[in-house]
Write an enzyme that holds these catalytic residues in place. Structure first.
Site, short mmCIF file in Angstrom:
data_model
loop_
_atom_site.label_atom_id
_atom_site.label_comp_id
_atom_site.label_asym_id
_atom_site.label_seq_id
_atom_site.Cartn_x
_atom_site.Cartn_y
_atom_site.Cartn_z
N ALA A 14 0.83 -1.21 0.00
CA ALA A 14 0.00 0.00 0.00
C ALA A 14 0.86 1.25 0.00
CB ALA A 14 -0.92 -0.01 1.21
N SER A 17 5.62 3.25 -4.26
CA SER A 17 5.74 3.68 -5.65
C SER A 17 7.21 3.66 -6.03
CB SER A 17 5.13 5.07 -5.86
OG SER A 17 5.85 6.02 -5.11
N GLY A 18 7.47 3.73 -7.31
CA GLY A 18 8.84 3.73 -7.79
C GLY A 18 8.87 3.57 -9.29
N ASP A 119 -9.42 -19.01 -23.17
CA ASP A 119 -8.31 -19.17 -24.12
C ASP A 119 -7.01 -19.48 -23.37
OD1 ASP A 119 -7.23 -19.35 -26.67
OD2 ASP A 119 -6.82 -17.20 -26.82
#
Length: 181
Positions: A14, A17-18, A119
């Site tokens: 949570a 970011s990066g 598929d």
């Protein structure tokens, strides 16, 4: 195409970011019906991916004008299982078992999202750089209201991997199990 972007991913927890590589897919759609179908596919795929690390993660998706959909998704540097088999065979028993179990967990998440993939084949199982499986291409996925049999007038998929009941146009999520093996 592959791009380097700032993103928030389920992989980092949570708020993490990066910089990360993501795959960018542009889909040309010829008419309004195919656009609606593509939008539906992205929503279904995103829902299934949110519940399993073994389904390719979708970060963003949307529409460009009236003829294109775009999707940014997890980049899988290892190619797909089909290419792995072609290049190297599958002599490593531990890797075979690991990938099979991961694919089964991914299919279970897809089914829990009330979808039938339709598929499942080696080319639709992508591999991370660490050789972890990620199920991709839910373009033919069928939404089911509840667990049970689905009846469709038109079905698609790759014939060599389809369950026999697909030919009757009455099938259930068990058709994916057949395809996985």
């Amino acid at each position: 195409q592959v791009h380097k972007v700032r993103n928030r991913s389920r992989k980092g927890g949570a708020g993490a970011s990066g910089d990360a590589l993501v795959a960018l897919k542009l889909i040309r759609v010829e008419d309004e019906k195919k656009m609606e179908s593509g939008v539906k596919e992205m929503a279904h795929h995103q829902r299934a991916a949110a519940s399993s690390e073994f389904v390719v993660e979708i970060f963003t998706w949307g529409q460009i004008g009236e003829e294109f959909l775009y999707v940014t998704m997890e980049f899988c540097a290892g190619g797909d299982i089909n290419k792995l088999l072609t290049r190297h065979g599958m002599t490593d028993a531990a890797l075979r078992v690991k990938l099979y179990l991961q694919v089964c967990k991914g299919i279970a998440a897809i089914h829990q999202a009330n979808l039938i993939h339709m598929d499942m084949k080696p080319a639709n199982v992508l591999l991370t750089e660490a050789l972890d499986a990620r199920i991709a291409d839910l373009g033919l996925a069928t939404y089911t209201e509840r667990e049970g049999t689905v009846t469709q007038t038109h079905v698609g998929g790759t014939v060599g991997y389809q369950a026999p009941e697909i030919a009757t146009r009455k099938f259930s999520s068990k058709a994916d199990i057949f395809s996985v093996g």
